[in-house]
Design a protein around this motif. Structure first.
Motif, PDB file in Angstrom:
ATOM      1  N   GLY A  16      -8.027  13.591   5.172  1.00  0.00           N
ATOM      2  CA  GLY A  16      -7.506  14.835   4.602  1.00  0.00           C
ATOM      3  C   GLY A  16      -7.496  15.961   5.608  1.00  0.00           C
ATOM      4  O   GLY A  16      -6.545  16.757   5.659  1.00  0.00           O
ATOM      5  N   TRP A  17      -8.518  16.027   6.419  1.00  0.00           N
ATOM      6  CA  TRP A  17      -8.580  17.060   7.452  1.00  0.00           C
ATOM      7  C   TRP A  17      -7.472  16.847   8.480  1.00  0.00           C
ATOM      8  O   TRP A  17      -6.766  17.785   8.851  1.00  0.00           O
ATOM      9  CB  TRP A  17      -9.960  17.034   8.107  1.00  0.00           C
ATOM     10  N   ILE A  22      -1.713  17.848  10.463  1.00  0.00           N
ATOM     11  CA  ILE A  22      -0.368  17.313  10.659  1.00  0.00           C
ATOM     12  C   ILE A  22       0.640  18.134   9.861  1.00  0.00           C
ATOM     13  O   ILE A  22       1.719  18.461  10.354  1.00  0.00           O
ATOM     14  CB  ILE A  22      -0.302  15.828  10.242  1.00  0.00           C
ATOM     15  N   MET A  23       0.291  18.474   8.635  1.00  0.00           N
ATOM     16  CA  MET A  23       1.196  19.207   7.745  1.00  0.00           C
ATOM     17  C   MET A  23       1.138  20.724   7.984  1.00  0.00           C
ATOM     18  O   MET A  23       1.786  21.480   7.275  1.00  0.00           O
ATOM     19  CB  MET A  23       0.865  18.906   6.281  1.00  0.00           C
ATOM     20  N   LYS A  24       0.327  21.160   8.941  1.00  0.00           N
ATOM     21  CA  LYS A  24       0.179  22.571   9.306  1.00  0.00           C
ATOM     22  C   LYS A  24      -0.306  23.427   8.125  1.00  0.00           C
ATOM     23  O   LYS A  24       0.146  24.538   7.902  1.00  0.00           O
ATOM     24  CB  LYS A  24       1.495  23.136   9.842  1.00  0.00           C
ATOM     25  N   LYS A  25      -1.262  22.885   7.353  1.00  0.00           N
ATOM     26  CA  LYS A  25      -1.832  23.582   6.207  1.00  0.00           C
ATOM     27  C   LYS A  25      -3.338  23.755   6.332  1.00  0.00           C
ATOM     28  O   LYS A  25      -4.001  24.142   5.373  1.00  0.00           O
ATOM     29  CB  LYS A  25      -1.541  22.801   4.909  1.00  0.00           C
ATOM     30  N   ASN A  26      -3.880  23.467   7.490  1.00  0.00           N
ATOM     31  CA  ASN A  26      -5.324  23.456   7.658  1.00  0.00           C
ATOM     32  C   ASN A  26      -5.953  24.798   7.317  1.00  0.00           C
ATOM     33  O   ASN A  26      -6.911  24.871   6.567  1.00  0.00           O
ATOM     34  CB  ASN A  26      -5.678  23.044   9.085  1.00  0.00           C
ATOM     35  N   GLY A  30      -8.276  25.197   3.244  1.00  0.00           N
ATOM     36  CA  GLY A  30      -9.720  25.271   3.196  1.00  0.00           C
ATOM     37  C   GLY A  30     -10.351  23.888   3.223  1.00  0.00           C
ATOM     38  O   GLY A  30      -9.697  22.867   2.981  1.00  0.00           O
ATOM     39  N   PHE A  31     -11.628  23.864   3.486  1.00  0.00           N
ATOM     40  CA  PHE A  31     -12.356  22.608   3.685  1.00  0.00           C
ATOM     41  C   PHE A  31     -12.350  21.721   2.448  1.00  0.00           C
ATOM     42  O   PHE A  31     -12.062  20.529   2.525  1.00  0.00           O
ATOM     43  CB  PHE A  31     -13.801  22.922   4.105  1.00  0.00           C
TER      44      PHE A  31
END
Length: 90
Positions: A16-17, A22-26, A30-31
């Protein structure tokens, strides 16, 4: 069985991290959301792989294919959630 579930949770969290990067949503997710998307995505893709393969079993979480499946599942889940959130704001 319990070790398999714990393994999928750990691998799913890492996946998921990676998927959020990859999807530029980090930074946006949020964690907790990163880990949750990876775990849910890993279980969904793992179930689908076990359903469509001849062996009928889920791939091993610690295999390269299990890890790739978890990342793909998390990316798909992030994409779906982003699409739904985008529609609801308009």
């Amino acid at each position: 069985m319990l070790w398999s579930i714990i393994s999928w949770i750990i691998v799913g969290g890492i996946a998921g991290w990676i998927a959020s990067m990859i999807m530029k949503k980090n930074a946006q997710m949020g964690f907790v959301a990163n880990v949750a998307s990876g775990i849910i995505g890993a279980f969904v893709v793992g179930f689908l792989v076990s359903f469509f393969t001849e062996g009928g079993g889920m791939p091993d979480a610690w295999s390269i294919w299990g890890f790739v499946a978890a990342i793909i599942g998390a990316c798909l889940l992030i994409w779906i959630v982003t699409a739904i959130r985008g529609r609801s704001k308009v």
